[in-house]
Design an enzyme around this catalytic site. Structure first.
Site, PDB file in Angstrom:
ATOM      1  N   TYR A 290      70.492  72.543  -1.630  1.00 18.56           N
ATOM      2  CA  TYR A 290      71.329  72.194  -0.476  1.00 18.56           C
ATOM      3  C   TYR A 290      72.219  70.989  -0.777  1.00 18.56           C
ATOM      4  O   TYR A 290      73.183  70.730  -0.073  1.00 18.56           O
ATOM      5  CB  TYR A 290      70.462  71.905   0.758  1.00 18.56           C
ATOM      6  CG  TYR A 290      69.768  73.131   1.315  1.00 18.56           C
ATOM      7  CD1 TYR A 290      70.016  74.393   0.794  1.00 18.56           C
ATOM      8  CD2 TYR A 290      68.869  73.039   2.357  1.00 18.56           C
ATOM      9  CE1 TYR A 290      69.387  75.512   1.281  1.00 18.56           C
ATOM     10  CE2 TYR A 290      68.226  74.160   2.854  1.00 18.56           C
ATOM     11  CZ  TYR A 290      68.492  75.394   2.303  1.00 18.56           C
ATOM     12  OH  TYR A 290      67.861  76.506   2.789  1.00 18.56           O
TER      13      TYR A 290
ATOM     14  N   LYS B 238      59.395  78.919  -8.650  1.00 14.16           N
ATOM     15  CA  LYS B 238      59.601  80.141  -9.433  1.00 14.16           C
ATOM     16  C   LYS B 238      59.861  79.750 -10.893  1.00 14.16           C
ATOM     17  O   LYS B 238      60.987  79.834 -11.380  1.00 14.16           O
ATOM     18  CB  LYS B 238      60.738  80.989  -8.824  1.00 14.16           C
ATOM     19  CG  LYS B 238      60.204  81.829  -7.664  1.00 14.16           C
ATOM     20  CD  LYS B 238      61.163  82.840  -7.130  1.00 14.16           C
ATOM     21  CE  LYS B 238      61.476  83.968  -8.071  1.00 14.16           C
ATOM     22  NZ  LYS B 238      60.406  84.981  -8.165  1.00 14.16           N
TER      23      LYS B 238
ATOM     24  N   ASP C 212      57.764  83.851  -4.215  1.00 17.47           N
ATOM     25  CA  ASP C 212      57.861  85.187  -3.589  1.00 17.47           C
ATOM     26  C   ASP C 212      56.466  85.720  -3.260  1.00 17.47           C
ATOM     27  O   ASP C 212      56.232  86.281  -2.183  1.00 17.47           O
ATOM     28  CB  ASP C 212      58.655  86.166  -4.462  1.00 17.47           C
ATOM     29  CG  ASP C 212      58.246  86.151  -5.927  1.00 17.47           C
ATOM     30  OD1 ASP C 212      57.512  85.239  -6.345  1.00 17.47           O
ATOM     31  OD2 ASP C 212      58.658  87.067  -6.668  1.00 17.47           O
TER      32      ASP C 212
ATOM     33  N   ASP D 187      62.346  75.958   3.345  1.00 23.19           N
ATOM     34  CA  ASP D 187      63.088  76.387   4.532  1.00 23.19           C
ATOM     35  C   ASP D 187      62.625  77.790   4.944  1.00 23.19           C
ATOM     36  O   ASP D 187      62.298  78.063   6.095  1.00 23.19           O
ATOM     37  CB  ASP D 187      64.590  76.391   4.176  1.00 23.19           C
ATOM     38  CG  ASP D 187      65.475  76.411   5.406  1.00 23.19           C
ATOM     39  OD1 ASP D 187      64.951  76.505   6.523  1.00 23.19           O
ATOM     40  OD2 ASP D 187      66.708  76.357   5.226  1.00 23.19           O
TER      41      ASP D 187
ATOM     42  N   ASP E 148      59.692  79.010   8.024  1.00 25.21           N
ATOM     43  CA  ASP E 148      60.075  79.884   9.136  1.00 25.21           C
ATOM     44  C   ASP E 148      59.155  81.102   9.207  1.00 25.21           C
ATOM     45  O   ASP E 148      58.814  81.582  10.280  1.00 25.21           O
ATOM     46  CB  ASP E 148      61.537  80.340   9.009  1.00 25.21           C
ATOM     47  CG  ASP E 148      62.486  79.391   9.728  1.00 25.21           C
ATOM     48  OD1 ASP E 148      62.103  78.222   9.947  1.00 25.21           O
ATOM     49  OD2 ASP E 148      63.614  79.806  10.070  1.00 25.21           O
TER      50      ASP E 148
END
Ligand code: NAD
Length: 369
Positions: free
Chosen positions: A142, A193, A226, A250, A254
């Site tokens: 970001y 990852k 993942d 993020d 959620d």
């Protein structure tokens, strides 16, 4: 009784409504003698853009630096969809996080017993769920440079975001996770990852080294981000503290939010480093956005905002007893049947934002006597 200086930044959409609910609870905390507050209110996001031409005015940023803690509602909405990228409402929020160096985002996902049936998962998978997601908040993709869209010779475009992490950034967020785990069940899962990203390779290396050198008593598991998403939906209670970067945090937080029933239930804390005096900059805010679809209708659930205040009492002011009482009041209000529309089951008559805040304030007064 000490008094604390709070900066309230209600923001846009449902922000002012849930911040109104917060005020009801702040008054109740004062009435019960648990804590007193000096509050100032200011603008951030779209409303600041309308008033000052920027999503965060310099004077507001200064007030944020001076406050003992900041409580923010939410920013953004369709009204500002067309504004320049650097002036979008979210830029005000990102600037606050970056400027105050609030690098550690704590997002608890707790399933209250009364709400186990509001989750998208079966009751037995979520009942008693209590996960703490620790998300790195001021680095990663970001903020990394270059971050740009350029036009190629053939007229098509090319967009670049840069995922970048340093040893120091990874180490300080991992420390927060290990320290928290030490006060909980002593387990940390670190998600990245490393199979496809260099930043993931470094993340794993740094976390492994820090663990071996300083936190060998904590149980550490590395998990690919993942797979972590899959495991959160399959068997969420296997996790206790989950530490991850800005982007994965993020998304995963959620996902964890929906395990608990509604985005309207989830608070968060964004913490800076502890200074020489033992104090730290901190901002507390719900995980949800400005919910334009229900804004202005007295439908928003204020629990995420009120839960953010309990985190503030706990992490900024060391008022564990007051935080426990307020957490207990939320549990009591829910057990007593208080429901806003997002968590009301079929056949239940939902209440409004203010009525929910009042139910929690009454439960608090009953608890504290
Ligand atoms: P959102 O979180 O605002 O809403 C998603 C869904 O959840 C909506 O259906 C909404 O009605 C519901 N919801 C959210 N909070 C609720 C609450 N307290 N009570 C009941 N229901 C609630 O996400 P979105 O729709 O993707 O984004 C809307 C705007 O908010 C966008 O402009 C986005 O950029 C912004 N946003 C801001 C933040 C923030 O301020 N931290 C975070 C996320 C999104």
């Amino acid at each position: 009784m000490a008094s604390y200086n709070l900066l309230l930044l209600p923001g846009d959409g449902i922000g002012p409504e849930v911040a109104g609910g917060l005020t009801v609870v702040l008054d109740a905390l004062e009435e019960t003698g648990l804590a007193t507050f000096e509050t100032e209110t200011d603008l951030v996001g779209g409303c600041a853009l309308d008033a000052h031409g920027v999503p965060l005015a310099e004077a507001t940023l200064q007030r944020a630096r001076d406050a003992d803690a900041i409580l923010l509602g939410a920013v953004g909405g369709p009204k500002w969809a067309g504004v320049a990228y650097e002036n979008r409402p979210e830029a005000g929020l990102l600037r606050l996080r970056k400027d105050l160096d609030l690098f550690a985002n704590l997002r608890p996902a707790i399933c209250y017993p009364a709400l186990a049936d509001a989750s998208a998962l079966k009751r037995e998978l979520v009942e008693g769920l209590d996960i703490m997601i620790v998300r790195e908040l001021t680095g990663g993709v970001y903020f990394g440079e270059p971050k740009e869209i350029t036009t190629l010779p053939d007229g098509s475009k090319r967009a670049v975001d840069t995922q970048v992490y340093t040893t120091g950034e990874i180490e300080r967020i991992a420390r927060v996770a290990f320290d928290l785990a030490g006060k909980r069940s002593g387990r940390v899962a670190s998600a990245e990852k490393h199979n496809v990203m260099k930043s993931g390779v470094l993340w794993k290396e740094v976390v492994t080294k820090l663990h071996a050198e300083h936190y060998a008593d904590i149980q550490l598991e590395h998990i690919l981000a993942d797979n972590c998403a899959m495991q959160l939906a399959r068997r969420p209670k296997q996790f206790d503290v989950l530490v991850t970067d800005n982007l994965f945090g993020d998304v995963l937080s959620d996902l964890a939010a929906m395990l608990t029933g509604s985005l309207g239930m989830l608070p968060s804390a964004s913490l800076g480093a502890v200074d020489d005096k033992g104090l730290r900059r901190a901002m507390y805010e719900p995980c949800h956005g400005s919910a334009p679809d229900i804004a202005g209708q007295d439908k928003a659930n204020p629990i995420a905002m009120i839960g953010s205040l309990t985190m503030c009492l706990r992490y900024s002011f060391g008022l564990g007893e007051a935080a426990d009482a307020l957490d207990g009041a939320i549990t009591d209000a829910l057990a007593g049947g208080a429901r806003t529309a997002d968590i009301a089951g079929e056949g239940t008559n939902p209440m409004g934002t203010r009525a929910m805040a009042e139910a929690i304030a009454s439960a608090l007064k009953l608890r504290v006597g």
